[in-house]
Design a protein around this motif. Structure first.
Motif, PDB file in Angstrom:
ATOM      1  N   ASP A   1      29.197 -23.125 -49.160  1.00  0.00           N
ATOM      2  CA  ASP A   1      29.005 -22.569 -47.826  1.00  0.00           C
ATOM      3  C   ASP A   1      27.519 -22.538 -47.521  1.00  0.00           C
ATOM      4  O   ASP A   1      26.668 -22.634 -48.417  1.00  0.00           O
TER       5      ASP A   1
ATOM      6  N   TYR B   1      31.958 -29.963 -51.063  1.00  0.00           N
ATOM      7  CA  TYR B   1      31.899 -29.523 -52.448  1.00  0.00           C
ATOM      8  C   TYR B   1      32.360 -28.070 -52.609  1.00  0.00           C
ATOM      9  O   TYR B   1      32.120 -27.455 -53.639  1.00  0.00           O
ATOM     10  N   GLY B   2      33.028 -27.532 -51.573  1.00  0.00           N
ATOM     11  CA  GLY B   2      33.568 -26.187 -51.672  1.00  0.00           C
ATOM     12  C   GLY B   2      32.530 -25.092 -51.564  1.00  0.00           C
ATOM     13  O   GLY B   2      32.766 -23.967 -52.002  1.00  0.00           O
TER      14      GLY B   2
ATOM     15  N   GLU C   1      32.862 -27.196 -59.520  1.00  0.00           N
ATOM     16  CA  GLU C   1      33.722 -28.026 -58.704  1.00  0.00           C
ATOM     17  C   GLU C   1      33.110 -29.393 -58.491  1.00  0.00           C
ATOM     18  O   GLU C   1      33.788 -30.412 -58.465  1.00  0.00           O
TER      19      GLU C   1
ATOM     20  N   GLY D   1      30.540 -28.285 -47.289  1.00  0.00           N
ATOM     21  CA  GLY D   1      31.991 -28.091 -47.330  1.00  0.00           C
ATOM     22  C   GLY D   1      32.704 -29.103 -48.191  1.00  0.00           C
ATOM     23  O   GLY D   1      33.774 -28.819 -48.739  1.00  0.00           O
TER      24      GLY D   1
END
Length: 389
Positions: free
Chosen positions: A366, A363-364, A387, A361
């Protein structure tokens, strides 16, 4: 000490107020000397000197009351009105009315500043009626002077409030910065605690499973038991080394030599998989990119935790596949095993999946984990490379 500073500041304000009045007082004194020196027609003292000195003193002295601008303006306005009623001509000290008006505009609320402006305008009108035939041009000239001084007082008041606001915001920002520093330190300690949990949980789980296996194989397969004991020894040493590194970060002893051993990354991933107690096949798809150290550590810990779960819940003879895919825009981490899958008992106090989700999470990405059809278990994590960069 703070009280002494405040007392010194109050004394300084009083001295400054006296110094502000001093030029006007010196002008009045000089005018009084010249006025008295002119003398009366019979050679005595001019009869208006007493009135002149008294009115000048009554107008100048209230200016010293800097902290009470409304009272100062009221006294000066009242003295000026009595002067008008007594038919005493204007004196240089009447400038005190404008100084007091500026003080009210600078220090008081707008309604008091507006009231002081109206009183001063009335005084200008009375002066013109008493001494001259008032015209609109003469009244406008006097009003422009009065309003200009009034506006400068309002501007100075606004400027003072603005500077006070800046000082308050600077103090608040400094307090927030200190609070953020404390929060960052607490977050770093929590992160290290999670790292410590991951290390201990993984290595201790391996040691427990291997110890159980060694106990079962001790009578039937001494060679396999010896290998299990060797794995326990190697895992224990690795756990101690990494625990020393993490606990060293938490030490508050500034004289202790810090350990600058880098965090494990993709370079150590294949070695970790090869030395794992779970037989695993390691594959890399695409061309590995230079990921940030934090993201490399996240990939490493995800694989480590997934292999630990396979060892704990997969059952005897479990094997795993570890795949890292760099072909797409995201880094895909897939760890699957051929163990018991949905039939495996679940631990009520496990935090492995929670730790994976927290790492991904950041690092964006899942992560998903669940049993496979036909048996086995799979952990699939996705970390966006754009990202992360």
């Amino acid at each position: 000490m703070f009280g002494s500073v405040q007392a010194w500041s109050r004394r300084h304000e009083k001295v400054a107020a006296v110094l502000r009045v001093a030029p006007l007082g010196a002008l009045c004194l000089l005018t009084t000397v010249l006025y008295a020196g002119s003398g009366a027609p019979d050679g005595g003292v001019h009869p208006g000197v007493i009135w002149y000195v008294g009115v000048s003193a009554a107008l100048v002295v209230p200016l010293v009351w800097r902290e009470r601008p409304r009272l100062s303006f009221a006294v000066i306005a009242l003295v000026s009105f009595v002067q008008w009623l007594a038919d005493v001509g204007p004196v240089p000290a009447n400038v005190a009315v404008l100084i007091a008006l500026w003080g009210v505009a600078y220090r008081c609320a707008f309604r008091w500043a507006l009231a002081a402006l109206l009183v001063t305008e009335v005084g200008v009108l009375l002066l013109l009626i008493d001494r001259l035939v008032p015209t609109f041009g003469m009244f406008s000239t006097g009003s422009i002077l009065v309003v200009t001084i009034w506006l400068t007082g309002l501007y100075a008041r606004t400027r003072r409030h603005y500077l006070e606001g800046l000082e308050e915001r600077a103090e608040r920002a400094e307090r927030e910065r200190d609070q953020q520093a404390r929060m960052a330190a607490a977050a770093e300690r929590a992160r290290i605690a999670r790292e410590l949990h991951d290390v201990v949980a993984h290595n201790v789980s391996v040691m427990v499973v291997q110890a159980d296996g060694a106990g079962y194989a001790l009578d039937h397969d001494p060679e396999q038991a010896r290998q299990a004991v060797t794995t326990i020894s190697r895992t224990g040493r690795a756990a101690l080394a990494e625990m020393r590194r993490l606990v060293g970060v938490l030490r508050e002893n500034e004289n202790a030599d810090p350990d600058y051993t880098p965090q494990p990354g993709l370079d150590q991933l294949e070695k970790m998989v090869r030395e794992s107690a779970v037989p695993a096949r390691f594959r890399v798809g695409g061309t590995p990119t230079d990921l940030p150290e934090g993201q490399q550590l996240a990939v490493y810990r995800i694989v480590q935790e997934a292999l630990t779960n396979a060892l704990k819940h997969g059952g005897p003879g479990v094997r795993a596949d570890v795949e890292i895919d760099f072909t797409g825009p995201d880094v895909l981490v897939r760890v699957s095993d051929d163990g018991r899958g949905a039939a495996a008992p679940r631990s009520a106090d496990g935090h492995g999946l929670i730790g994976m989700r927290e790492r991904v999470g950041m690092y964006g990405g899942d992560v998903s984990a669940g049993p496979l059809r036909g048996g086995g278990f799979e952990v699939l994590a996705r970390l966006p490379m754009a990202e992360a960069t």
